[in-house]
Design an enzyme around this catalytic site. Structure first.
Site, PDB file in Angstrom:
ATOM      1  N   GLN A  77      13.125   7.395  10.346  1.00 56.29           N
ATOM      2  CA  GLN A  77      11.947   6.592  10.003  1.00 56.29           C
ATOM      3  C   GLN A  77      11.101   7.307   8.956  1.00 56.29           C
ATOM      4  OE1 GLN A  77      11.760   3.586  11.185  1.00 56.29           O
ATOM      5  NE2 GLN A  77      10.018   3.199   9.871  1.00 56.29           N
ATOM      6  N   GLU A  97       2.893  13.136  10.362  1.00 56.23           N
ATOM      7  CA  GLU A  97       2.741  14.591  10.177  1.00 56.23           C
ATOM      8  C   GLU A  97       3.675  15.376  11.085  1.00 56.23           C
ATOM      9  OE1 GLU A  97      -0.618  18.117  10.615  1.00 56.23           O
ATOM     10  OE2 GLU A  97      -1.282  16.057  10.238  1.00 56.23           O
ATOM     11  N   ARG A  98       3.911  14.867  12.303  1.00 58.54           N
ATOM     12  CA  ARG A  98       4.802  15.574  13.222  1.00 58.54           C
ATOM     13  C   ARG A  98       6.221  15.644  12.662  1.00 58.54           C
ATOM     14  NH1 ARG A  98       7.365  14.729  18.678  1.00 58.54           N
ATOM     15  NH2 ARG A  98       7.361  12.506  18.243  1.00 58.54           N
ATOM     16  N   ARG A  99       6.683  14.533  12.041  1.00 51.40           N
ATOM     17  CA  ARG A  99       8.009  14.534  11.423  1.00 51.40           C
ATOM     18  C   ARG A  99       8.066  15.518  10.261  1.00 51.40           C
ATOM     19  NH1 ARG A  99       8.026   8.337  10.540  1.00 51.40           N
ATOM     20  NH2 ARG A  99       6.052   8.548  11.652  1.00 51.40           N
ATOM     21  N   GLU A 130      -0.985   4.470  14.295  1.00 50.51           N
ATOM     22  CA  GLU A 130       0.371   4.992  14.407  1.00 50.51           C
ATOM     23  C   GLU A 130       0.505   5.936  15.593  1.00 50.51           C
ATOM     24  OE1 GLU A 130       3.848   7.670  13.009  1.00 50.51           O
ATOM     25  OE2 GLU A 130       1.792   8.226  13.477  1.00 50.51           O
ATOM     26  N   ALA A 135       2.187   6.585  21.384  1.00 51.81           N
ATOM     27  CA  ALA A 135       1.791   7.300  22.605  1.00 51.81           C
ATOM     28  C   ALA A 135       1.870   8.802  22.403  1.00 51.81           C
ATOM     29  CB  ALA A 135       2.664   6.879  23.797  1.00 51.81           C
TER      30      ALA A 135
END
Length: 301
Positions: A77, A97-99, A130, A135
């Site tokens: 994604q 940002e985590r990706r 987002e 979650a």
């Protein structure tokens, strides 16, 4: 009519329109999930975090797990970015940002991205949407996100609930957690307390002490409710007894919670037994909160 359109623009394009730009399927989705086609591949070093990112906690174990998934499957994604203001050829991360962090751990040199022309208001709205839809936020971060949508953009609890597919009571209950002492909120962020435990502390007389006792004794939410319940005083002066009366009913406590969420401060309601009059107390911790309360009351006139 033109003035009305301009006012709506001042609040962003609206949650419904923005949600069409946010595909919330997880980056580590199954292989049979059809990925969105990215606009382009962008070098890792050309991407920068969003300073208004509502998510403040990135768990190392979860990042490692995502990084391993990315090593095997890649980033399915795309992340959402916008051109970085004042820096040609660079981009600010709006969502994902985590990706991006996990991609660096997986030693990727570039990541797929969807480039959008968002203004500052829309950047924060999309980031909150987002994260909430994925979650990925803990209860305190989620509540703070809702509070930002309300304070900065004028969104109501009803509008947020409808756009995000959540109940108004869910929104209101989370907002009440922001009235807890900072130390208790930190316990929720660190996972020592669940949101259910924290909700029992909103009306507690000494939430910090009760929170420590819940953690120490590893109490269930039901046990925490009993511990946090106000204890009847053995001796009271006649004037004190007449004002406080018996234990507050559930409707009064719910009203206190709703008012607390609306003004962002602790609210206490004391009814005269058998009468319609009573006292409403709003407690502020700083002069800034007092100024905010005065502004709210002035706007309501």
């Amino acid at each position: 009519m033109a003035e009305k359109r301009e006012m709506r623009r001042g609040l962003g394009r609206g949650l419904s329109a923005l949600m069409s730009d946010v595909d919330v399927r997880p980056a580590e989705a199954e292989a049979d999930t059809t990925p969105r086609t990215p606009d382009r591949m962008i070098p890792i070093e050309k991407l920068f975090p969003n300073k208004d990112q509502p998510r403040r906690t990135f768990t190392p174990d979860q990042l490692n797990e995502l990084a391993e998934s990315i090593r095997v499957k890649g980033i399915i994604q795309p992340i959402i970015v916008r051109p970085r203001p004042g820096s040609e050829g660079e981009f600010e991360i709006v969502a994902g940002e985590r990706r991006w962090r996990a991609a660096q751990m997986a030693q990727l040199h570039e990541v797929p991205a969807l480039v959008r022309e968002f203004d500052d208001i829309e950047v924060l709205e999309v980031a909150i949407i987002e994260n909430i839809q994925r979650a990925d936020l803990n209860s305190i971060e989620e509540a703070a996100g809702y509070k930002q949508l309300m304070n900065r953009f004028g969104h109501t609890q009803e509008k947020i609930a409808e756009a995000l597919g959540k109940s108004r009571s869910h929104i209101a209950n989370l907002l009440r957690l922001l009235n807890l002492p900072e130390s208790v909120q930190t316990m929720v962020v660190e996972g020592q307390l669940t949101a259910g435990h924290a909700r029992t502390l909103v009306t507690a007389e000494n939430p910090e002490e009760v929170a420590k006792e819940i953690v120490r004794r590893r109490l269930s939410v039901r046990q925490a409710e009993q511990l946090a319940k106000p204890q009847p005083q053995k001796e009271q002066s006649p004037s004190r007894t007449s004002l406080a009366g018996s234990e507050k009913d559930a409707d009064t406590r719910a009203l206190e919670g709703d008012l607390s969420a609306a003004v962002g401060m602790k609210v206490a309601i004391q009814n005269q037994p058998g009468q319609e009059n009573g006292k409403l107390t709003i407690s502020y911790r700083t002069f800034e909160e007092l100024d905010k309360l005065c502004a709210i009351l002035s706007a309501a006139r």
